[in-house]
Design an enzyme around this catalytic site. Structure first.
Site, short mmCIF file in Angstrom:
data_model
loop_
_atom_site.label_atom_id
_atom_site.label_comp_id
_atom_site.label_asym_id
_atom_site.label_seq_id
_atom_site.Cartn_x
_atom_site.Cartn_y
_atom_site.Cartn_z
N LYS A 22 0.83 -1.21 0.00
CA LYS A 22 0.00 0.00 0.00
C LYS A 22 0.87 1.26 0.00
CE LYS A 22 -2.74 1.00 3.79
NZ LYS A 22 -2.82 2.42 4.17
N SER A 23 1.85 1.32 0.89
CA SER A 23 2.69 2.52 0.98
C SER A 23 3.41 2.79 -0.34
CB SER A 23 3.75 2.34 2.07
OG SER A 23 3.16 2.35 3.33
N ARG A 27 2.91 5.92 -3.28
CA ARG A 27 4.04 6.74 -3.70
C ARG A 27 4.29 6.62 -5.19
NH1 ARG A 27 4.25 5.70 1.58
NH2 ARG A 27 5.50 7.00 3.00
N ARG A 122 -8.39 12.37 12.46
CA ARG A 122 -6.95 12.13 12.66
C ARG A 122 -6.16 13.45 12.66
NH1 ARG A 122 -5.37 7.10 8.97
NH2 ARG A 122 -3.43 7.34 10.14
N SER A 165 7.53 9.38 11.91
CA SER A 165 6.38 9.19 11.04
C SER A 165 6.80 9.35 9.59
CB SER A 165 5.29 10.21 11.38
OG SER A 165 4.38 10.31 10.30
N ASP A 313 2.02 -0.90 11.97
CA ASP A 313 0.72 -1.37 11.46
C ASP A 313 0.45 -2.84 11.81
OD1 ASP A 313 0.24 1.12 10.40
OD2 ASP A 313 0.98 0.62 8.40
N LYS A 340 -4.36 6.23 14.54
CA LYS A 340 -4.52 5.51 13.27
C LYS A 340 -6.00 5.56 12.86
CE LYS A 340 -0.19 4.66 12.92
NZ LYS A 340 0.58 5.35 11.90
N ARG A 344 -6.21 2.60 18.03
CA ARG A 344 -5.93 1.17 17.96
C ARG A 344 -5.55 0.56 19.31
NH1 ARG A 344 -2.95 0.59 12.14
NH2 ARG A 344 -4.89 0.65 10.94
N ARG A 387 -7.25 -2.94 9.68
CA ARG A 387 -6.29 -3.85 10.33
C ARG A 387 -6.90 -4.53 11.56
NH1 ARG A 387 -2.25 -3.27 6.87
NH2 ARG A 387 -1.72 -1.17 6.23
C1 S3P Z 1 2.53 5.00 6.21
C2 S3P Z 1 3.14 5.32 7.38
C3 S3P Z 1 2.66 4.92 8.70
C4 S3P Z 1 1.65 3.79 8.61
C5 S3P Z 1 0.64 4.01 7.52
C6 S3P Z 1 1.31 4.16 6.17
C7 S3P Z 1 3.10 5.48 4.94
O1 S3P Z 1 2.07 6.03 9.34
O2 S3P Z 1 0.98 3.62 9.85
O3 S3P Z 1 -0.25 2.89 7.46
O4 S3P Z 1 2.77 4.94 3.88
O5 S3P Z 1 3.89 6.42 5.00
P1 S3P Z 1 2.97 7.11 10.13
O6 S3P Z 1 4.00 7.51 9.21
O7 S3P Z 1 2.07 8.24 10.48
O8 S3P Z 1 3.45 6.37 11.33
#
Ligand code: S3P
Length: 426
Positions: A22-23, A27, A122, A165, A313, A340, A344, A387
């Protein structure tokens, strides 16, 4: 959608392939949209969050086309153009809202980013404050979405973040690409570094020094991107394999970036039987297959400090794993779990307690006492949180009595293939 989960009567065997990270998928679309040229993104996520990002960049005038259901062709001249309304929905996706804010802050037009009920709760101050230091003009509702971003010329800053983060770091690095001079972000521990790897791959002038990253103003050049499988999705299967009696299976195509692979270390610390096979690198990211075997004698461990960003996560499903380990598993320094898709810590503790897991909430994490016989026989809420939904499913597989999960459709956010893959192993 209500999901009823019964104790699984067979062991889990075979082989599954984990879908797209996903991340990295987020990007790939964002960075290709602001890069010059044309590229193909292969193995793009089918999750709703990444589709929120995709729709948003189409609305910003980027030419994005599906070649098949997982392959995108993206063509851009690096410039974005506002749509008619100037309003861009981000759905449930924090990554979309926070990273895109960094991109939009330096444009020559205004934009409004909106989110669903969970995303609107959030915290956004973590990006509004540093972006404002760079010269951005952002209005919010006391630090929450909707965010009205009035595009401005930005100037690079040297920013030390209180939290590790990747979303904050990435937001500022993206703003930095379009800001005069250089932008440095320092964090207490290294958070996931997909942004750094991909920006470097696309030709950004970027340097990394321990927990600091610096980017210079500059353009990106499009290149094809292959997205590896998501270790956060694999985590549910890793835990299933360890706790469902007799299991022995292979999880293929799992991203093993060291800034994400904290769960592998924790499983090893707990004595879990896990093996990494066929390691290689794809588009700058480490990837491999994982063989996981049922492990009868798991032991507790402590999870804290720089472990946390590497498995943030995965903590909900790690709580389920810890319930099957002898002793007290203590999670500390994970207070950001409260920010989150749900709180959580609170939600996990309230729901797992209902099915007989011995778990206590702390200010910055939780404590699980094992080994527990999970009774089940309860109805669990998912609180708009994908999750939590999948972690509860995993717990249900070893619970004595059937459990009922309300809101199981939230799994669509990151892992629509979850149940189909599970069925392949039964
Ligand atoms: C993510 C970073 C994390 C993660 C999120 C995806 C990302 O959050 O919990 O599911 O893709 O950069 P944080 O960077 O706020 O910890």
């Amino acid at each position: 959608m209500i999901k009823k989960v019964k104790k699984v009567e067979t062991s889990l065997k075979g082989e599954i392939t984990i879908p797209s990270d996903k991340s990295i998928s987020h990007r790939a679309v964002m960075f290709s949209s602001i890069a010059n040229g044309e590229c193909t993104v292969r193995n793009f996520s089918s999750g709703a969050d990444c589709h929120s990002t995709l729709k948003l960049f189409k609305e910003l005038g980027v030419d994005i086309e599906f070649l098949d259901n997982k392959t995108l062709k993206i063509a851009s001249n690096g410039k974005l153009t506002p749509n008619f309304t100037g309003v861009y929905p981000c759905g449930n996706s924090g990554t979309t809202m926070r990273l895109v804010s960094g991109i939009l802050a330096g444009q020559n037009f205004s934009s409004t980013l909106i989110g669903d009920a969970s995303l609107s709760r959030r915290p956004m101050k973590r990006i509004i404050e540093p972006l404002t230091q760079m010269g951005a003009k952002i209005e919010s509702i006391e630090g929450h979405a909707p965010l009205i971003i009035r595009g401005r010329n930005l100037t690079g800053i040297d920013y030390t973040s209180k939290i590790a983060s990747a979303q904050v770091k990435s937001c500022l690095l993206l703003a930095g690409l379009n800001a005069e001079g250089k932008t440095t972000v320092t964090e207490p521990y290294v958070s996931r570094n997909h942004t750094e790897l991909m920006l470097d791959y696309l030709g950004a002038d970027l340097t990394v020094n321990n927990t600091s990253v610096t980017v210079q103003k500059g353009a990106l050049t499009a290149r094809d991107i292959d997205v590896v499988g998501d270790i956060s999705s694999a985590a549910f299967f890793i835990v299933m394999g360890l706790i469902v009696e007799g299991s022995d299976f292979v999880i293929k195509n799992v991203g093993l970036n060291p800034t994400r692979a904290g769960i592998i270390d924790v499983v090893k610390r707990m004595g879990g039987n896990i093996e990494i096979l066929n390691e290689t690198t794809i588009s700058g990211e480490k990837v491999g297959d994982i063989r996981v075997l049922y492990t009868e004698n798991l032991t507790s461990c402590e999870i804290e400090g720089n472990d946390i960003p590497r498995l943030i996560d995965e903590l909900p499903v790690i709580a389920v794993l810890a319930s099957q380990a002898e002793g007290e598993t203590i999670v500390r320094n994970a207070e950001d779990l409260r920010n989150k898709e749900s709180d959580r810590i609170k939600c996990l503790v309230s729901e797992l307690t209902k099915i007989g897991i011995d778990i206590t909430e702390t200010a910055d994490g939780f404590i699980v006492r094992g080994k527990t016989h999970i009774q089940g026989g309860a109805e669990l809420e998912t609180y708009h949180d994908h999750r939590l939904a999948m972690s509860f499913f995993v717990a249900g597989l070893i619970a004595e009595k059937e459990i009922v999960i309300n809101g199981f459709e939230w799994t669509e956010i990151s892992f629509p293939e979850f149940e189909a893959l599970f069925n392949q192993l039964v």
